[in-house]
Design an enzyme around this catalytic site. Structure first.
Site, PDB file in Angstrom:
ATOM      1  N   GLY A 199      -4.071   1.788  -2.901  1.00  0.00           N
ATOM      2  CA  GLY A 199      -4.601   0.663  -1.944  1.00  0.00           C
ATOM      3  C   GLY A 199      -5.078  -0.512  -2.661  1.00  0.00           C
ATOM      4  CD  GLU A 237      -2.610 -10.181   2.761  1.00  0.00           C
ATOM      5  OE1 GLU A 237      -1.817  -9.295   2.877  1.00  0.00           O
ATOM      6  OE2 GLU A 237      -2.673 -11.215   1.945  1.00  0.00           O
ATOM      7  CB  THR A 264      -1.058  -0.048   1.262  1.00  0.00           C
ATOM      8  OG1 THR A 264      -1.509  -1.380   1.314  1.00  0.00           O
ATOM      9  CG2 THR A 264      -1.880   1.167   1.233  1.00  0.00           C
TER      10      THR A 264
HETATM   11  C1  LIG Z   1      -4.208  -1.868  10.106  1.00  0.00           C
HETATM   12  C2  LIG Z   1      -3.814  -1.888   8.916  1.00  0.00           C
HETATM   13  C3  LIG Z   1      -2.756  -2.878   8.345  1.00  0.00           C
HETATM   14  C4  LIG Z   1      -2.358  -2.902   7.066  1.00  0.00           C
HETATM   15  N1  LIG Z   1      -1.353  -3.776   6.866  1.00  0.00           N
HETATM   16  C5  LIG Z   1      -0.672  -3.762   5.596  1.00  0.00           C
HETATM   17  C6  LIG Z   1       0.451  -4.389   4.998  1.00  0.00           C
HETATM   18  O1  LIG Z   1       0.946  -5.203   6.058  1.00  0.00           O
HETATM   19  N2  LIG Z   1       0.872  -4.245   3.907  1.00  0.00           N
HETATM   20  C7  LIG Z   1       0.146  -3.670   2.975  1.00  0.00           C
HETATM   21  O2  LIG Z   1       0.759  -3.640   2.103  1.00  0.00           O
HETATM   22  N3  LIG Z   1      -1.032  -2.974   3.115  1.00  0.00           N
HETATM   23  C8  LIG Z   1      -1.552  -3.091   4.679  1.00  0.00           C
HETATM   24  N4  LIG Z   1      -2.526  -2.300   4.725  1.00  0.00           N
HETATM   25  C9  LIG Z   1      -3.546  -1.491   3.965  1.00  0.00           C
HETATM   26  C10 LIG Z   1      -4.711  -2.060   3.125  1.00  0.00           C
HETATM   27  O3  LIG Z   1      -4.354  -3.493   2.573  1.00  0.00           O
HETATM   28  C11 LIG Z   1      -5.365  -1.388   2.552  1.00  0.00           C
HETATM   29  O4  LIG Z   1      -6.025  -0.399   3.703  1.00  0.00           O
HETATM   30  C12 LIG Z   1      -6.421  -1.957   1.627  1.00  0.00           C
HETATM   31  O5  LIG Z   1      -5.832  -2.441   0.812  1.00  0.00           O
HETATM   32  C13 LIG Z   1      -7.460  -1.010   1.009  1.00  0.00           C
HETATM   33  O6  LIG Z   1      -7.057   0.059   0.437  1.00  0.00           O
HETATM   34  P1  LIG Z   1      -7.372   1.872   0.811  1.00  0.00           P
HETATM   35  O7  LIG Z   1      -7.362   1.753   2.211  1.00  0.00           O
HETATM   36  O8  LIG Z   1      -6.640   2.546   0.010  1.00  0.00           O
HETATM   37  O9  LIG Z   1      -8.741   1.833   0.304  1.00  0.00           O
HETATM   38  P2  LIG Z   1      -9.542   1.952  -0.787  1.00  0.00           P
HETATM   39  O10 LIG Z   1      -8.500   1.139  -2.011  1.00  0.00           O
HETATM   40  O11 LIG Z   1      -9.214   3.484  -1.332  1.00  0.00           O
HETATM   41  O12 LIG Z   1     -10.864   1.760  -0.888  1.00  0.00           O
HETATM   42  C14 LIG Z   1     -11.816   2.564  -0.167  1.00  0.00           C
HETATM   43  C15 LIG Z   1     -13.214   1.809  -0.214  1.00  0.00           C
HETATM   44  O13 LIG Z   1     -13.523   1.637  -1.513  1.00  0.00           O
HETATM   45  C16 LIG Z   1     -13.930   0.426  -1.968  1.00  0.00           C
HETATM   46  N5  LIG Z   1     -13.384   0.072  -3.238  1.00  0.00           N
HETATM   47  C17 LIG Z   1     -12.256   0.223  -3.849  1.00  0.00           C
HETATM   48  N6  LIG Z   1     -12.360  -0.202  -5.260  1.00  0.00           N
HETATM   49  C18 LIG Z   1     -13.374  -0.644  -5.555  1.00  0.00           C
HETATM   50  C19 LIG Z   1     -14.121  -1.268  -6.480  1.00  0.00           C
HETATM   51  N7  LIG Z   1     -13.413  -1.474  -7.593  1.00  0.00           N
HETATM   52  N8  LIG Z   1     -15.307  -1.841  -6.448  1.00  0.00           N
HETATM   53  C20 LIG Z   1     -16.193  -1.354  -5.198  1.00  0.00           C
HETATM   54  N9  LIG Z   1     -15.513  -0.868  -4.102  1.00  0.00           N
HETATM   55  C21 LIG Z   1     -14.416  -0.537  -4.276  1.00  0.00           C
HETATM   56  C22 LIG Z   1     -13.012  -0.481  -0.970  1.00  0.00           C
HETATM   57  O14 LIG Z   1     -13.572  -1.660  -0.960  1.00  0.00           O
HETATM   58  C23 LIG Z   1     -13.252   0.496   0.362  1.00  0.00           C
HETATM   59  O15 LIG Z   1     -14.428  -0.056   0.760  1.00  0.00           O
HETATM   60  C24 LIG Z   1      -3.113  -2.443   6.151  1.00  0.00           C
HETATM   61  C25 LIG Z   1      -4.026  -1.354   6.566  1.00  0.00           C
HETATM   62  C26 LIG Z   1      -4.508  -1.360   7.832  1.00  0.00           C
HETATM   63  C27 LIG Z   1      -5.473  -0.475   8.235  1.00  0.00           C
END
Ligand SMILES: Cc1cc2nc3c(=O)[nH]c(=O)nc-3n(C[C@H](O)[C@H](O)[C@H](O)COP(=O)(O)OP(=O)(O)OC[C@H]3O[C@@H](n4cnc5c(N)ncnc54)[C@H](O)[C@@H]3O)c2cc1C
Length: 407
Positions: free
Chosen positions: A145, A384, A140
């Protein structure tokens, strides 16, 4: 006949994991929920025990690095010719540990998601070189994300080294792990096929942990922002093939998720199990007995709700077992891994919050752990791959559509 009982050979492992969860994790659960970012040093001893069990073979290959599946299968086959191997052992033991505490499980030395990535993709030489490391996983980025194909971090080949530049956020165990597996692009013009993963040891010049996040749940687990500025790693630290195969696309990098999503499903199933067990006991103390042999409609509303949650839980549990079992038997399981993660992530959040509701003020207060489990379980439906992303993957696979055709 379908036998839905856990394989007998895993019973000692599951029993040990449950004992550890009850006697070592539960007692320190609240301490590290309050002491966010404090290192749970009790885990050092536990991690040493886990290492000992792995070395003796008593763990059945369970753990973050037990998810490798290209060795032709060394596990003994069942009478029906199938294998119950390290993936099943891992989900069953992780479930039990998360019945104890998800945040502490995520903080276990040498059991990071990066370890699973190494186990999934590393060649024999790399597996040996990175044996025993503790690796976080950095995908990320700010602005990237769910759309992980848009990664901006770059890796430029310079002689026999790659030079990494970029910023990674929300890296689980990013502060404490001694290695980080970083996703970076070899050439941003070539799109997702150019994304590769690199193992970066902590202390490498140009890599620094910038800050730790404050969070809703899993507060025992540190979540870090890591910056890479002209960070040089040996070319031999690239996991998998350095070739950019535009036909294969993202498949290589994504293969890790087929192994790790069942593990995250197990975390959700374990945390939900903890909530159900405690809620059943609290209801019994309040005079509400849940009868598993009678229809829900003839029982009290509270008992009926608990029974409905039990059936949801069972669905998630069985999908988790199926995805892990398929990995053990070298069957493609991308669809099933996403189904397990989607169901378990959603059911885990629903169950833990509904248990707070059923227990009322007792559920909301800090005297019990129900409110903590409701906070802890939410992340399991986010990292994930979020709920929505898992559903998208399932829909694409079921309908036979590409990522370009169904967005
Ligand atoms: C405590 C914690 C630990 C983490 N650990 C790791 C780690 O070890 N390594 C790592 O790399 N990352 C990690 N992450 C990051 C995590 O994997 C991301 O937060 C996650 O992939 C979602 O990305 P985003 O937060 O940018 O949300 P976004 O991708 O911006 O999504 C926001 C919302 O929109 C929805 N959405 C997005 N695209 C679509 C679509 N095409 N259709 C429908 N809905 C959609 C999503 O489901 C979500 O509800 C961690 C996050 C947290 C909070």
């Amino acid at each position: 006949m379908i036998n839905l009982d856990d394989p007998k050979k895993f019973k000692p492992l599951v029993g040990q994991a449950h004992q550890v969860a009850m006697n070592m994790l539960r007692p320190i659960s609240r301490k590290y929920d309050h002491g966010e970012h404090e290192y749970p040093q009790e885990l050092d001893m536990l991690a040493a025990m886990v290492d000992g069990l792995s070395e003796s073979g008593a763990s059945g290959g369970a753990g973050a690095s037990g998810v490798r599946r290209d060795e032709g299968g060394t596990e003994e086959k069942t009478p029906t010719g199938t294998r119950n191997g390290a993936n099943l052992a891992s989900v069953l033991s992780i479930l039990e540990m998360c019945w104890g505490d998800v945040g502490l499980l995520l903080s276990m030395p040498r059991q990071g998601l990066g370890n699973s990535a190494i186990a999934s993709v590393a060649d024999a030489e790399q597996s040996e070189r990175f044996a025993g490391v503790w690796a976080g996983m950095a995908i990320t980025e700010p602005g990237v994300g769910s759309d992980s194909a848009n990664i901006k971090t770059t890796a430029r080949l310079d002689g026999d080294e790659y030079v990494l530049n970029g910023e990674k956020i929300y890296v689980t165990a990013g502060g404490r792990a001694d290695h980080i597996v970083v996703w970076a692009s070899l050439d941003r013009d070539l799109g997702r096929a150019a994304i590769k993963s690199f193992v970066v040891p902590k202390g490498t010049p140009g890599m620094r942990v910038d800050r730790l996040e404050h969070k809703l749940g899993i507060r025992a687990s540190d979540t870090a922002t890591i910056i890479f500025e002209d960070c040089r790693v040996p070319a031999a630290n690239l996991l998998g093939s350095p070739e950019v195969d535009t036909k294969q696309g993202f498949a290589g990098a994504m293969a890790t998720f087929d192994n790790t999503r069942p593990l995250v499903a197990a975390m959700a199933v374990g945390c939900a199990r903890a909530s159900l067990d405690l809620t059943r006991d609290l209801l019994a103390k309040a005079g509400v007995e849940v009868d598993y042999d009678r229809p829900a409609v003839v029982q009290s509303a509270a008992a009926a709700k608990l029974l409905q949650m039990e059936s949801d839980w069972e669905g998630a549990y069985l999908l988790m077992l199926q995805a892990a079992w398929m990995a053990d038997n070298r069957q493609p399981n991308s669809l099933e891994a996403s189904m397990a993660k989607a169901k378990a992530g959603r059911v885990g959040s629903d169950i833990t919050l509904s248990c707070v509701e059923l227990a009322g003020s007792v559920g909301y207060g800090e005297a019990e752990l129900l409110e903590k489990w409701a906070r802890d379980s939410k992340i399991l439906d986010i990292f994930e791959g979020t709920q929505q992303i898992q559903q998208l993957i399932v829909a694409r696979r079921v309908l036979g559509l590409s990522s370009g055709e169904l967005k």
